[in-house]
Design a protein around this motif. Structure first.
Motif, mmCIF file in Angstrom:
data_model
loop_
_atom_site.group_PDB
_atom_site.id
_atom_site.type_symbol
_atom_site.label_atom_id
_atom_site.label_comp_id
_atom_site.label_asym_id
_atom_site.label_seq_id
_atom_site.Cartn_x
_atom_site.Cartn_y
_atom_site.Cartn_z
ATOM 1 N N UNK A 42 38.686 53.344 30.863
ATOM 2 C CA UNK A 42 39.804 52.527 31.294
ATOM 3 C C UNK A 42 40.050 52.314 32.423
ATOM 4 N N UNK A 43 40.574 51.449 33.063
ATOM 5 C CA UNK A 43 41.114 50.847 34.227
ATOM 6 C C UNK A 43 42.562 50.655 34.167
ATOM 7 N N UNK A 44 43.402 51.493 35.228
ATOM 8 C CA UNK A 44 44.603 51.377 35.336
ATOM 9 C C UNK A 44 45.390 49.869 35.631
ATOM 10 N N UNK A 45 46.386 49.288 35.184
ATOM 11 C CA UNK A 45 47.031 48.245 35.448
ATOM 12 C C UNK A 45 46.033 46.790 35.437
ATOM 13 N N UNK A 46 44.998 47.094 34.358
ATOM 14 C CA UNK A 46 44.199 45.761 34.090
ATOM 15 C C UNK A 46 44.769 45.125 32.998
ATOM 16 N N UNK A 47 44.648 43.556 33.030
ATOM 17 C CA UNK A 47 45.114 42.834 31.862
ATOM 18 C C UNK A 47 45.034 43.631 30.705
ATOM 19 N N UNK A 48 45.799 43.435 29.490
ATOM 20 C CA UNK A 48 45.653 44.024 28.397
ATOM 21 C C UNK A 48 44.269 43.814 27.508
ATOM 22 N N UNK A 49 43.621 42.664 27.846
ATOM 23 C CA UNK A 49 42.453 42.502 27.033
ATOM 24 C C UNK A 49 41.451 43.013 27.742
ATOM 25 N N UNK A 50 41.463 43.790 29.072
ATOM 26 C CA UNK A 50 40.314 44.331 29.640
ATOM 27 C C UNK A 50 40.295 45.784 28.900
#
Length: 156
Positions: free
Chosen positions: A47-55
Motif C-alpha cells: 500500500x502507498x499512503x494517500x494514493x487515490x482509492x483505486x490504487x
C-alpha cells in the motif's frame, strides 16, 4: 502488385488490431496488445499512503517498482475477494512508465478489424464510459475496448 489489385477491385484492406480480453465481473474488456508489456499472477501489493482509492499500491517486478490500480475500483464497481484467476496486466505507453492493472481474469487474445468495432456514445451516468474507446463485436459477444491513455492519465 497485390495492393494495386485490391485498389482496382474496389476492396479496402482493413486494419486489424489484437486485444487481450479480460473480465471484470460479467463484462469483457479489451486492451490493445501494443500497450501490454506483461501479464503476471497476483502478488503482494504494498500500500502507498494517500494514493487515490483505486490504487492498490505498488509491486516490485524484477527490480522495477510499478504502481498497481484496480480496474474494478477505477470503474466504480464493488471490490470482491481475490481469486486464483486475478491477474495484473502491466501496461506501458509512450508517455508513461509502467502501470499495473488488476483484472478478474484474462481469457484470450482476439483480432478485430475496423468493421467489427464501433465508437461509443458517452453516457453521463456511467463513469466507466470515459475509459471506453469503442465496442468490439467478436463472435456472439461485445467487448468494451479500453482507452488506455485515458485510463492511466490522472484527472483527479
Amino acid at each position: 502488385m497485390e495492393e494495386l489489385r485490391y485498389e482496382l477491385e474496389g476492396e479496402k484492406k482493413l486494419e486489424v488490431t489484437q486485444f487481450i480480453v479480460t473480465k471484470i465481473g460479467n463484462e469483457q474488456y479489451g486492451i490493445d496488445i501494443k500497450y501490454v508489456d506483461n501479464i503476471v499472477r497476483m502478488q503482494k501489493i504494498t500500500r502507498v499512503p494517500k494514493a487515490p482509492h483505486y490504487y492498490k499500491g505498488v509491486i516490485n517486478l524484477r527490480g522495477e517498482i510499478i504502481p498497481v490500480m484496480s480496474l474494478r475500483l477505477k470503474f466504480d464497481l464493488e471490490e470482491i475477494a481475490e481469486t486464483k484467476d486475478f491477474r495484473i496486466i502491466i501496461i506501458k505507453t509512450d508517455k508513461s512508465n509502467s502501470v499495473g492493472v488488476v483484472v478478474d481474469s484474462v481469457s484470450e487474445v482476439v483480432s478485430l478489424d475496423e468493421e467489427h468495432m464501433e465508437k461509443t456514445t458517452v453516457d453521463g451516468n456511467d463513469s466507466r464510459m470515459q475509459y471506453i474507446a469503442m465496442l468490439g463485436k467478436y463472435e456472439e459477444t461485445l467487448i468494451s475496448i479500453v482507452n488506455v491513455e485515458s485510463l492511466i492519465t490522472e484527472k483527479e
